[in-house]
Design an enzyme around this catalytic site. Sequence first.
Site, short mmCIF file in Angstrom:
data_model
loop_
_atom_site.label_atom_id
_atom_site.label_comp_id
_atom_site.label_asym_id
_atom_site.label_seq_id
_atom_site.Cartn_x
_atom_site.Cartn_y
_atom_site.Cartn_z
N ALA A 123 0.80 -1.23 0.00
CA ALA A 123 0.00 0.00 0.00
C ALA A 123 0.84 1.29 0.00
O ALA A 123 0.64 2.15 -0.87
CB ALA A 123 -0.98 -0.04 1.17
N GLN A 181 4.04 -13.42 -2.27
CA GLN A 181 4.85 -12.30 -1.77
C GLN A 181 5.68 -12.71 -0.55
O GLN A 181 6.75 -12.15 -0.30
CB GLN A 181 3.97 -11.10 -1.40
N ASP A 195 -3.87 -2.85 3.79
CA ASP A 195 -3.99 -1.99 2.62
C ASP A 195 -5.03 -0.89 2.80
O ASP A 195 -5.00 0.13 2.12
CB ASP A 195 -4.35 -2.83 1.39
O1 MRU Z 1 -1.09 -7.15 -3.54
P1 MRU Z 1 0.01 -6.52 -2.73
O2 MRU Z 1 1.29 -7.26 -2.78
O3 MRU Z 1 0.16 -5.06 -3.09
O4 MRU Z 1 -0.52 -6.58 -1.24
C1 MRU Z 1 0.28 -6.09 -0.21
C2 MRU Z 1 -0.26 -6.36 1.13
O5 MRU Z 1 -1.31 -6.93 1.28
C3 MRU Z 1 0.49 -5.81 2.28
O6 MRU Z 1 0.34 -6.63 3.40
C4 MRU Z 1 -0.06 -4.42 2.60
O7 MRU Z 1 0.07 -3.58 1.49
C5 MRU Z 1 0.59 -3.79 3.75
S1 MRU Z 1 2.24 -3.41 3.32
C6 MRU Z 1 2.90 -2.21 4.11
#
Ligand code: MRU
Length: 366
Positions: A55, A203, A244
């Site tokens: 995010a 991830q 997010d």
């Molecule tokens: O789909 P992504 O990889 O953008 O999702 C990221 C996440 O869900 C993280 O846990 C979230 O952005 C918090 S990161 C500081």
Amino acid sequence: MQVDGHHYRSIWLAEDGRNVEIIDQTRLPHEFRVVTLSSLAEAKYAISEMQVRGAPLIGATAAYGLCLGLRQEQSPEQLESICGQLIGCRPTAVNLQWAVERMRRLLEGHPPGEWLTLAYQEAAAICSEDCVANEAIGVHGLGLIQEAWQRKNQQGRVEILTHCNAGWLATVDWGTALAPIYKAHQAGIPVHVWVDETRPRNQGAHLTAWELQAAGIDHHLVVDNGGGHLMQQQMVDLCIVGTDRTAANGDVCNKIGTYLKALAAAANDIPFYVALPGSTIDWSINDGIREIPIEQRHQDEVLLVQGKNRAGQLEQVAIAPAGTPAWNPAFDVTPARLVTGLITERGVSPASKAGLLELYPEQSRD
Ligand code: MRU
């Protein structure tokens, strides 16, 4: 954070002062490739295709994407069009909208001739503020890890489970969920991290494992379905995840699968913390489950898995019969009642509107 002895942020301005450089996260952990963004189209591609993700980093990239778009033309029509295009790239992470609206509000108070300089300054400020906020999250979260360490009478190590990647790669630096872990490691507290692989895009396996390895922090990768067992066996002292979008009532939206971990944590009396900068709170939403838009991504993310083949090349392989339909919601919402606390840059609060307003009183409408 350090990569091969160099300090990196996840996004920075190129030497020419106009283009933007990012680490292509679709290639990690097998290849460390820096990509230059020189147009709005490239910034949009980087966000949509997840060369950058997480995010806060999406917000920072959008801020610089707006600068790149303004290089073509500085007019109210162009500004409107750029903002709409960027906000449309990914719907769930509210930092994207937050950063774009912050830039737009600033620019609208000035004549278009001043926009380019102001936009670059503001994008840089968004990045710097994110680093400061995340480091502060690290300090507040460190207190919770210290408490867990005391509860164990300083025996063994503190066992932490995390989901997805909420490390420095997901932000400009430090990370959210990983920031307390980095701080604890620096403070000499023995920590061990259970890293959920985080299907479908992995991830955890690709990014969190890579970050922790680079930082020399003990960890094991576990399949997404493993968390319940680990918690039931008392192998987890606390969970820390990112978010997010956090609703004003404390509901948290994060990578799909987070909710299941929160349920398992509650069933086993394990604290479940969510780490976030204030920019991730959506004060306009009071019911995260009903109101937060959940991004639906392409079914190929479920049907294909990417990895390095024996020849050392990145490859995608199919894991289901050809023609299998797949459903791919990218996020889920964990209700506030399952969240032990929100770790913010201003301190740790209960996951409730009252708790959040104590930390962010300027959001109070009374
Ligand atoms: O789909 P992504 O990889 O953008 O999702 C990221 C996440 O869900 C993280 O846990 C979230 O952005 C918090 S990161 C500081």
